[in-house]
Scaffold this active site. Structure first.
Site, mmCIF file in Angstrom:
data_model
loop_
_atom_site.group_PDB
_atom_site.id
_atom_site.type_symbol
_atom_site.label_atom_id
_atom_site.label_comp_id
_atom_site.label_asym_id
_atom_site.label_seq_id
_atom_site.Cartn_x
_atom_site.Cartn_y
_atom_site.Cartn_z
ATOM 1 N N ALA A 90 0.822 -1.213 0.000
ATOM 2 C CA ALA A 90 0.000 0.000 0.000
ATOM 3 C C ALA A 90 0.857 1.264 0.000
ATOM 4 C CB ALA A 90 -0.921 0.001 1.216
ATOM 5 N N LYS A 91 2.086 1.153 0.450
ATOM 6 C CA LYS A 91 3.013 2.293 0.478
ATOM 7 C C LYS A 91 2.345 3.528 1.069
ATOM 8 C CE LYS A 91 5.964 0.663 -3.336
ATOM 9 N NZ LYS A 91 5.235 -0.523 -3.829
ATOM 10 N N ARG A 92 1.634 3.345 2.180
ATOM 11 C CA ARG A 92 0.959 4.463 2.812
ATOM 12 C C ARG A 92 1.927 5.221 3.709
ATOM 13 N NH1 ARG A 92 -2.269 3.269 -0.942
ATOM 14 N NH2 ARG A 92 -4.447 2.794 -0.507
#
Lengths: 309, 309
Positions: free
Chosen positions: B119-121
């Site tokens: 998700a690379k949040r």
């Protein structure tokens, strides 16, 4: 080569190229600034914090009706609306449907007010294509926020969209934001956030004249250095209101040479101004108060600049 | 103070604290490594690239049925499954419902295989609470990927989850990843990605022993430096297959002292191995081939290490 750039004159003479029939983000934003509007209203609604009159509706209807109430009460004072995707995502598809309906409502009722979806996305270029499709095409944003960590090459699907605004994270408002952002980098030994500000303002990142920066109100000195490094870029400035940033210091440091160039965001202090049945009118009053404070503060700062330069 | 850490022995003796009744990510992962499984199968399905036999189903059913076919064909060879949220997000709620159903399917049919949602949040801590709720509670991930740019303080809602894996972006596989990641930082003038590797392995970021790093297969030398800086951290290594990373170089540089510690991801080369009616069996064959190549490559690397040390 004349590099296309964000219009900072407040005159709307060069709002940047437009690739679709719809008005570009840059053009919409400049017209809000012409109206002395600098307040960005953060639509960070959470399904478990809805006013009691809406909580029986469930997340999709509840979030949408809440946003609609906030929008109608605050639109006259809003330079932009900024939903943060996280708060919709945590409710799953019903939350995200509420966000899409919020965008549809804004575009049909208030087409002159830009929608900035705060998504802070950043992945490989091929994956960013999917994120750009989601934020611009599915949710209909005029602008979004992105992570700089993977570099300009990865951000092409955002940066190539001349009609859309792309706000690059630079110096964030959180207490620990400096852990990486204040590291001194490169031969000039300048802090990473300033290096990013210069890159973002430069010809590789800003080739379409659609780049802005995110710079927290909680670090006004750093905001001033960012403004120096990127005199023509719009700054999205979160951190006033609940986070405690000082309005006067933010304006002094963030305004561009023409007394514009800033989108100053407040979320919780507006949308949760009251949890009673007057939640919408209380949000309107708080937005009006902040918008007035920003306009008057801007006038004072520009007056002082005229006197002392 | 004994800092809890990721088990790298391959013996499962200390898979980290577990806060729920369900098995932790660390424990699941170690058991896959014990089975000599290092392949991460990237479930990056796109609604507009479904095999012709599924394209009539619409995005929700189509994406779910595609994932189900890929999962059933590749599960024996998978150390983990990794859907990238972007590809589901671009289809709106139907895509995201397909992702949730994929997670439900995996948990009920293959509870021993961890689900890593890419998700690379990365946002403020209060907002990351919402992202962590989405990825761990709504979609049921065992692990996720995060952006380091806002610092450890902002990542607390992820880092505090001892039962979940948190892979911090360090050196990404894209051609322009070095633009910021290779900047030399601080008094030691080491590249930013190495500074992040040391932080991530240190007591502030990894206080729960649940941190890993993302390091691209396309930069094997840098992978080796990352392994030196973070000897005990699991590495998620994308970039083999379509992106062209070299398996042997990746294993030589990425494996930990015990011949484990890596999750090597392939997405498109597996899931799109065939676009014909044999798409599922072709994916199974490609996953089997890669899993065997990884196991044999691991054995060669460890044999060579035994000889030369």
């Amino acid at each position: 080569m004349t590099q296309p750039r964000f219009d900072q004159s407040g005159k709307g003479s060069n709002p940047g190229p437009v690739t679709s029939a719809e008005e570009s983000f840059g053009s919409k934003l400049v017209r809000r600034w012409e109206g002395s509007l600098f307040l960005c209203v953060g639509l960070d609604a959470q399904a478990d914090r809805l006013p009691s009159g809406l909580s029986h509706l469930g997340p999709e209807e509840g979030l949408f009706e809440f946003n609609r109430g906030i929008i109608e009460a605050t639109a006259p004072y809003a330079a932009a609306f900024k939903p943060n995707l996280a708060f919709y995502e945590q409710s799953g598809p019903p939350g995200l449907t509420a966000l899409r309906r919020t965008g549809d409502w804004l575009r049909s009722r208030h087409p002159q007010i830009p929608i900035l979806i705060d998504a802070k996305r950043g992945d490989l270029a091929s994956t960013n294509e999917a994120y750009a499709t989601a934020v611009f095409s599915y949710y209909g944003a005029d602008a979004t926020t992105v992570q700089p960590f993977l570099g300009a090459e990865s951000l092409a699907p955002f940066l190539n969209r001349a009609d859309k605004g792309v706000f690059v994270l630079c110096r964030t408002s959180n207490p620990g934001g400096g852990e990486l952002q204040n590291l001194s980098v490169g031969p000039a030994a300048e802090p990473l956030y300033l290096h990013i500000a210069r890159l973002a303002a430069g010809p590789e990142w800003n080739r379409q004249g659609n780049v802005g920066l995110v710079a927290g109100a909680t670090y006004p000195q750093e905001l001033g250095l960012i403004r120096e490094a990127a005199p023509g870029l719009p700054l999205l400035i979160p951190g006033i209101g609940t986070q405690g940033g000082d309005l006067e210091a933010v304006l002094t440091n963030g305004l561009d040479a023409d007394g514009a160039g800033v989108l100053i965001n407040a979320s919780r202090s507006i949308i949760y101004a009251s949890s009673g049945p007057d939640w919408a009118s209380a949000a309107g009053l708080e937005a009006a108060r902040l918008a007035t404070a920003l306009r008057e503060g801007r006038d004072r700062v520009m007056e002082a600049r005229r006197k002392y330069t």
